[in-house]
Design an enzyme around this catalytic site. Structure first.
Site, PDB file in Angstrom:
ATOM      1  N   LYS A 149      75.876  44.079  22.380  1.00 20.18           N
ATOM      2  CA  LYS A 149      77.112  44.501  21.722  1.00 20.18           C
ATOM      3  C   LYS A 149      77.036  45.983  21.392  1.00 20.18           C
ATOM      4  O   LYS A 149      75.937  46.518  21.199  1.00 20.18           O
ATOM      5  CB  LYS A 149      77.271  43.737  20.396  1.00 20.18           C
ATOM      6  CG  LYS A 149      77.585  42.272  20.548  1.00 20.18           C
ATOM      7  CD  LYS A 149      77.776  41.620  19.188  1.00 20.18           C
ATOM      8  CE  LYS A 149      78.109  40.151  19.303  1.00 20.18           C
ATOM      9  NZ  LYS A 149      79.399  39.878  19.981  1.00 20.18           N
ATOM     10  N   ASP A 151      76.979  35.075  12.095  1.00 17.15           N
ATOM     11  CA  ASP A 151      77.196  34.272  13.294  1.00 17.15           C
ATOM     12  C   ASP A 151      76.568  32.872  13.200  1.00 17.15           C
ATOM     13  O   ASP A 151      76.603  32.100  14.144  1.00 17.15           O
ATOM     14  CB  ASP A 151      76.666  35.032  14.520  1.00 17.15           C
ATOM     15  CG  ASP A 151      77.427  34.675  15.790  1.00 17.15           C
ATOM     16  OD1 ASP A 151      78.557  34.184  15.681  1.00 17.15           O
ATOM     17  OD2 ASP A 151      76.864  34.879  16.884  1.00 17.15           O
ATOM     18  N   ASP A 153      75.995  37.442  25.785  1.00 15.53           N
ATOM     19  CA  ASP A 153      76.698  37.499  24.496  1.00 15.53           C
ATOM     20  C   ASP A 153      77.600  36.270  24.293  1.00 15.53           C
ATOM     21  O   ASP A 153      78.100  36.046  23.202  1.00 15.53           O
ATOM     22  CB  ASP A 153      77.528  38.788  24.414  1.00 15.53           C
ATOM     23  CG  ASP A 153      77.949  39.121  22.990  1.00 15.53           C
ATOM     24  OD1 ASP A 153      77.396  38.497  22.049  1.00 15.53           O
ATOM     25  OD2 ASP A 153      78.825  39.987  22.827  1.00 15.53           O
ATOM     26  N   ARG A 173      78.201  28.965  22.820  1.00 18.14           N
ATOM     27  CA  ARG A 173      78.485  27.755  23.609  1.00 18.14           C
ATOM     28  C   ARG A 173      77.218  27.188  24.219  1.00 18.14           C
ATOM     29  O   ARG A 173      77.110  25.980  24.418  1.00 18.14           O
ATOM     30  CB  ARG A 173      79.560  28.081  24.661  1.00 18.14           C
ATOM     31  CG  ARG A 173      79.155  29.116  25.656  1.00 18.14           C
ATOM     32  CD  ARG A 173      80.354  29.763  26.374  1.00 18.14           C
ATOM     33  NE  ARG A 173      81.056  30.736  25.537  1.00 18.14           N
ATOM     34  CZ  ARG A 173      82.115  31.425  25.931  1.00 18.14           C
ATOM     35  NH1 ARG A 173      82.609  31.246  27.150  1.00 18.14           N
ATOM     36  NH2 ARG A 173      82.689  32.294  25.121  1.00 18.14           N
TER      37      ARG A 173
HETATM   38  N1  BES Z   1      79.547  35.711  17.789  1.00 16.47           N
HETATM   39  C1  BES Z   1      80.450  36.202  18.762  1.00 16.47           C
HETATM   40  C2  BES Z   1      81.920  35.991  18.380  1.00 16.47           C
HETATM   41  C3  BES Z   1      82.392  36.699  17.142  1.00 16.47           C
HETATM   42  C4  BES Z   1      83.063  37.897  17.231  1.00 16.47           C
HETATM   43  C5  BES Z   1      82.228  36.135  15.907  1.00 16.47           C
HETATM   44  C6  BES Z   1      83.540  38.516  16.096  1.00 16.47           C
HETATM   45  C7  BES Z   1      82.690  36.757  14.764  1.00 16.47           C
HETATM   46  C8  BES Z   1      83.360  37.948  14.858  1.00 16.47           C
HETATM   47  C9  BES Z   1      80.202  35.500  20.091  1.00 16.47           C
HETATM   48  O1  BES Z   1      78.895  35.102  20.322  1.00 16.47           O
HETATM   49  C10 BES Z   1      80.545  36.473  21.157  1.00 16.47           C
HETATM   50  O2  BES Z   1      79.864  37.449  21.264  1.00 16.47           O
HETATM   51  N2  BES Z   1      81.584  36.177  21.932  1.00 16.47           N
HETATM   52  C11 BES Z   1      81.998  37.022  22.967  1.00 16.47           C
HETATM   53  C12 BES Z   1      82.273  36.166  24.171  1.00 16.47           C
HETATM   54  C13 BES Z   1      82.487  36.948  25.435  1.00 16.47           C
HETATM   55  C14 BES Z   1      81.213  37.619  25.872  1.00 16.47           C
HETATM   56  C15 BES Z   1      82.981  36.001  26.490  1.00 16.47           C
HETATM   57  C16 BES Z   1      83.265  37.738  22.513  1.00 16.47           C
HETATM   58  O3  BES Z   1      84.050  37.142  21.804  1.00 16.47           O
HETATM   59  O4  BES Z   1      83.404  38.904  22.834  1.00 16.47           O
HETATM   60 ZN    ZN Z   2      77.733  34.761  18.647  1.00 10.91          ZN
HETATM   61 MN    MN Z   3      77.731  36.654  21.181  1.00 14.44          MN
END
Ligand code: BES
Ligand code: ZN
Ligand code: MN
Length: 491
Positions: free
Chosen positions: A265, A276, A335, A339
């Site tokens: 990230k 998280d 990231d 899931r």
């Molecule tokens: N933990 C994040 C989602 C998240 C984002 C939670 C903001 C709380 C606040 C999750 O693991 C993630 O990184 N999701 C990605 C998925 C993508 C790579 C398909 C996302 O949402 O960008």
């Molecule tokens: Zn996450």
């Molecule tokens: Mn993530």
């Protein structure tokens, strides 16, 4: 850990109002007619309360609003907080009033002149939930302490109110403390030890360590944690307060920190990823509340605790791993790890417990925040009856929840060239494709809800019943769902 203030509910004694220290709360209705304790406050303050009630400031107040009269003459209190009574028994308004009282309390002693108020429990819940501050890592003079006393006309009629509010608040505070905790403190092991402590309340807790997870074949979960120094764990919490029936299952994403892994990230805002593990935090809070109130239901909580870090041993984009179910996953983006954790825990929950229903909670996608903001969690389900029951519980508790679609058409986005599926479906409908991924690990016979709580688990501004930071969203709604749908009536 934060302990909710415990309230003392006693019979009204208006002669004690004058000496009360700290803050005193009176309730008035729109007619301006004063109840007995309010009449005493008015008398002590030589009519100041009455003057306030004929002011423009009072005329502008809406039901559930409160206003302060500071340093009233004739009383030892620092302030009298005047609450304009909601006219009907609207739980949300009563809790809102309670919340304003709890927010103002800080470390003051609080005397609430509740008289013959019908909604004592709602008011006290609002007071208690808003009276939260995460101070574990602050030093110096802290605003903690003080007592909360409710004077009521009929204390017998309020028997059990303090205990039932405490059971709810302890669960919500447990969730908030876990979600607010920084990741160097709340490691996977530390998280597990907080959960193990629930055994004192009668919850049977097991911690599955990496070797056992390996044996079970939870390769997708282990793939997420393998770049971290903290060991991955699955914790199983069983509350058996019901009969012999199969349990209802709660499953939580517990990523104690999400750097994104090798698909890292950006730096800005990455610190927010301490939350998280919010899904696992809610599961923990619900289990605590169920145990404290002795729920007559069988419920099992399962959480996958991992840390998503980049490392020489970390999973690479393009790696293919097998899930416990046996389906293989091409990890396009490390990231999209939540899931990968959930799919193995969902499968394990069904194989081991054959649950009557299953709810998973996860801070799963940023896309759900784009769609629903911080007002509603995304609700995905394969079962209308269970889903509608949950939406009703959430509405009753004032916890925003909005149903989103599932559908085969979205599922196509997960097609992989080299494995059974890939772990991302591209930008369109990001929250839905994440839910579709999970759905592949839910058996047709299992009624299931997936709650994407990325937008509601923790917020930058205060919410109705919480200061900024972790909200504890979902503890009340799930507790109510279990009470209304899975609890055996008292015989
Ligand atoms: N933990 C994040 C989602 C998240 C984002 C939670 C903001 C709380 C606040 C999750 O693991 C993630 O990184 N999701 C990605 C998925 C993508 C790579 C398909 C996302 O949402 O960008
Ligand atoms: Zn996450
Ligand atoms: Mn993530």
């Amino acid at each position: 850990m934060s302990t909710p203030v415990s309230a003392n509910i006693i019979a009204t004694d208006i002669d004690r109002i004058a000496e009360a220290k700290g803050r005193v709360v009176v309730f008035v209705d729109e007619s301006g007619k004063l109840n007995q304790p309010a009449r005493r406050v008015n008398k002590l303050t030589r009519g100041a309360l009455g003057r306030f009630l004929s002011s423009d400031a009072f005329a502008k107040m809406k039901p559930g609003d409160t206003a302060d009269m500071a340093f009233p003459t004739g009383m030892q209190a620092d302030a009298v907080q005047v609450v304009l009574l909601p006219r009907k028994l609207d739980a949300e308004l009563w809790r809102k009033a309670g919340s304003a009282i709890g927010k103002a309390r800080k470390s003051f002693d609080l005397l609430i002149l509740a008289g013959n108020l019908k909604a004592v429990q709602e008011v006290l819940l609002g007071v208690t939930l808003r009276d939260y501050d995460f101070v574990d890592h602050k030093t110096g003079d802290l605003e903690t302490g003080g007592t909360v006393t409710l004077m009521v006309a009929d204390p017998d009629a309020c028997a059990g109110v303090a205990d039932s509010v405490a059971a709810l608040a302890e669960g919500v505070f447990f969730t908030r403390d876990l979600v607010n905790a920084p990741a160097n403190v709340l490691t996977t092991s530390e998280f597990a030890s907080h959960l193990l402590a629930l055994d004192k309340l009668g919850v049977a807790v097991e911690v599955l360590e990496e070797a056992e997870l390996e044996k079970l074949g939870m390769r997708t979960l282990l793939a997420v944690g393998q770049g971290s120094e903290s060991p991955s764990k699955v914790v199983v919490m069983q509350w058996n307060g019901g009969g012999d029936e199969a349990p209802f299952a709660l499953v939580g994403k517990g990523v104690v920190f999400d750097t994104g892994g090798i698909s890292m990230k950006p730096a800005a805002g990455m610190e927010d990823m301490t939350m998280d593990m919010g899904g696992a935090g809610v599961v923990a809070g619900v289990m605590k509340t169920l145990a404290l109130r002795g729920a007559r239901a069988n419920v099992v909580g399962l959480v996958g605790l991992v840390e998503n870090m980049p490392d020489g041993k970390a999973t690479r984009p393009g790696d293919v791993v097998a899930s416990m179910k046996g389906d293989t996953v091409e990890i396009i983006n490390t990231d999209a790890e939540g899931r990968l954790v959930l799919c193995d825990v969902l499968w394990y929950a069904q194989e081991r417990f054959k649950p009557t229903g299953m709810v998973d909670l996860a801070t799963l996608t940023g896309a759900i925040i784009i769609g629903l903001g911080h007002e509603n969690a995304g609700v995905f389900s394969n079962d209308d009856a269970l889903c509608n029951a949950f939406l009703k519980s959430a509405r009753a508790e004032g916890e925003g929840a909005w149903r989103m679609p599932l559908g085969e058409a979205y599922d196509k986005q997960l097609k992989s060239n080299i494995a059974d599926m890939k772990n991302v479906g591209g930008r369109p409908a990001g929250s839905i494709t994440a839910a579709q991924f999970l759905a592949r690990f839910v058996k047709a016979e299992t009624p299931w809800i997936h709650l994407d709580i990325a937008g509601v688990a923790s917020t930058k501004t205060e919410t109705a019943l919480a200061p900024k930071g972790a909200s504890g969203w979902g503890v009340l709604a799930l507790n109510r769902l279990i009470a209304d749908r899975y609890e055996t009536p008292e015989s």
